[in-house]
Design a protein around this motif. Sequence first.
Motif, PDB file in Angstrom:
ATOM      1  N   THR A   1       0.832  -1.203   0.000  1.00  0.00           N
ATOM      2  CA  THR A   1       0.000   0.000   0.000  1.00  0.00           C
ATOM      3  C   THR A   1       0.866   1.253   0.000  1.00  0.00           C
ATOM      4  N   ARG A   2       1.966   1.230   0.734  1.00  0.00           N
ATOM      5  CA  ARG A   2       2.888   2.374   0.744  1.00  0.00           C
ATOM      6  C   ARG A   2       3.471   2.599  -0.651  1.00  0.00           C
ATOM      7  N   VAL A   3       3.815   1.520  -1.342  1.00  0.00           N
ATOM      8  CA  VAL A   3       4.330   1.639  -2.708  1.00  0.00           C
ATOM      9  C   VAL A   3       3.258   2.248  -3.615  1.00  0.00           C
ATOM     10  N   GLU A   4       2.024   1.761  -3.500  1.00  0.00           N
ATOM     11  CA  GLU A   4       0.946   2.306  -4.340  1.00  0.00           C
ATOM     12  C   GLU A   4       0.649   3.758  -4.004  1.00  0.00           C
ATOM     13  N   ALA A   5       0.605   4.095  -2.730  1.00  0.00           N
ATOM     14  CA  ALA A   5       0.342   5.481  -2.336  1.00  0.00           C
ATOM     15  C   ALA A   5       1.472   6.393  -2.806  1.00  0.00           C
ATOM     16  N   GLY A   6       2.713   5.953  -2.620  1.00  0.00           N
ATOM     17  CA  GLY A   6       3.846   6.744  -3.097  1.00  0.00           C
ATOM     18  C   GLY A   6       3.817   6.919  -4.601  1.00  0.00           C
ATOM     19  N   THR A   7       3.437   5.874  -5.311  1.00  0.00           N
ATOM     20  CA  THR A   7       3.337   5.956  -6.771  1.00  0.00           C
ATOM     21  C   THR A   7       2.258   6.953  -7.180  1.00  0.00           C
ATOM     22  N   ALA A   8       1.108   6.886  -6.522  1.00  0.00           N
ATOM     23  CA  ALA A   8       0.021   7.815  -6.848  1.00  0.00           C
ATOM     24  C   ALA A   8       0.437   9.254  -6.594  1.00  0.00           C
TER      25      ALA A   8
ATOM     26  N   TRP B   1       6.977   2.049 -10.690  1.00  0.00           N
ATOM     27  CA  TRP B   1       6.025   1.237  -9.920  1.00  0.00           C
ATOM     28  C   TRP B   1       6.195  -0.246 -10.278  1.00  0.00           C
ATOM     29  N   ALA B   2       6.278  -0.547 -11.575  1.00  0.00           N
ATOM     30  CA  ALA B   2       6.397  -1.940 -12.010  1.00  0.00           C
ATOM     31  C   ALA B   2       7.666  -2.582 -11.447  1.00  0.00           C
ATOM     32  N   ALA B   3       8.745  -1.825 -11.358  1.00  0.00           N
ATOM     33  CA  ALA B   3       9.997  -2.354 -10.808  1.00  0.00           C
ATOM     34  C   ALA B   3       9.856  -2.693  -9.328  1.00  0.00           C
ATOM     35  N   ARG B   4       8.906  -2.068  -8.661  1.00  0.00           N
ATOM     36  CA  ARG B   4       8.681  -2.297  -7.239  1.00  0.00           C
ATOM     37  C   ARG B   4       7.535  -3.280  -6.985  1.00  0.00           C
ATOM     38  N   THR B   5       6.973  -3.825  -8.044  1.00  0.00           N
ATOM     39  CA  THR B   5       5.848  -4.765  -7.946  1.00  0.00           C
ATOM     40  C   THR B   5       6.219  -6.020  -8.732  1.00  0.00           C
TER      41      THR B   5
ATOM     42  N   ILE C   1       2.707 -11.752   0.162  1.00  0.00           N
ATOM     43  CA  ILE C   1       1.555 -11.174  -0.530  1.00  0.00           C
ATOM     44  C   ILE C   1       1.710 -11.377  -2.036  1.00  0.00           C
ATOM     45  N   GLU C   2       2.917 -11.199  -2.533  1.00  0.00           N
ATOM     46  CA  GLU C   2       3.177 -11.425  -3.955  1.00  0.00           C
ATOM     47  C   GLU C   2       2.894 -12.894  -4.320  1.00  0.00           C
ATOM     48  N   ARG C   3       3.349 -13.818  -3.493  1.00  0.00           N
ATOM     49  CA  ARG C   3       3.121 -15.243  -3.758  1.00  0.00           C
ATOM     50  C   ARG C   3       1.632 -15.572  -3.734  1.00  0.00           C
ATOM     51  N   TRP C   4       0.911 -15.028  -2.747  1.00  0.00           N
ATOM     52  CA  TRP C   4      -0.529 -15.264  -2.671  1.00  0.00           C
ATOM     53  C   TRP C   4      -1.228 -14.738  -3.925  1.00  0.00           C
ATOM     54  N   ALA C   5      -0.784 -13.602  -4.437  1.00  0.00           N
ATOM     55  CA  ALA C   5      -1.391 -13.048  -5.660  1.00  0.00           C
ATOM     56  C   ALA C   5      -1.174 -13.990  -6.835  1.00  0.00           C
TER      57      ALA C   5
END
Length: 187
Positions: A22-29, A49-53, A170-174
Amino acid sequence: MRAGTTSAQVPAYLRSRLRTVTRVEAGTAVVARAVAAGGGDLAEVEAAWAARTPSPALRTNARRLGRGYLRVLHALWPGPLDARARTWSRPVVLGLLAHRAGMGPADLARLVGYDDAQTVTAALLKLEPQDPLLITAWVNELLPDIDEMAVQVAHLHTPEQIPAHGAPLIERWAETHDTTTERLFSA
């Protein structure tokens, strides 16, 4: 619940998400908002963003959601968009929407944090029905943490400043969720 997580562990899960994805997404936004305000290239924000996801499933889903938000953007503010906009993720498009709406960076980050928490808890109610007031209390208890996160990312302006906090589980669960054929919701 799936992967052995109990509903009692959801508040801790929400806090973990808030500190990572969420911090990555908020920072990206927030960065996308700043770049859009300055007339810069949002494709650079998307790449950061993609590099961090790392999860392809999370990237694909975020880009699918981004296309939906683009429809909102176009309905509210018709006009030409960068041809690459259809490939932008939800946080990048949210940043562009916030810029067009005149929303400040802290409010935008707060929106991303709250939206993530309520999305997770709404899904929990579908997976394992329980008292909605308890679930609402969990989100309410998270609001100070959301405010703190918003303050921490509100000053960001460049793609290099986007947080890079990983959440391998979380990445693995996705990735697992992306390949399951089991229907999770009956609604």
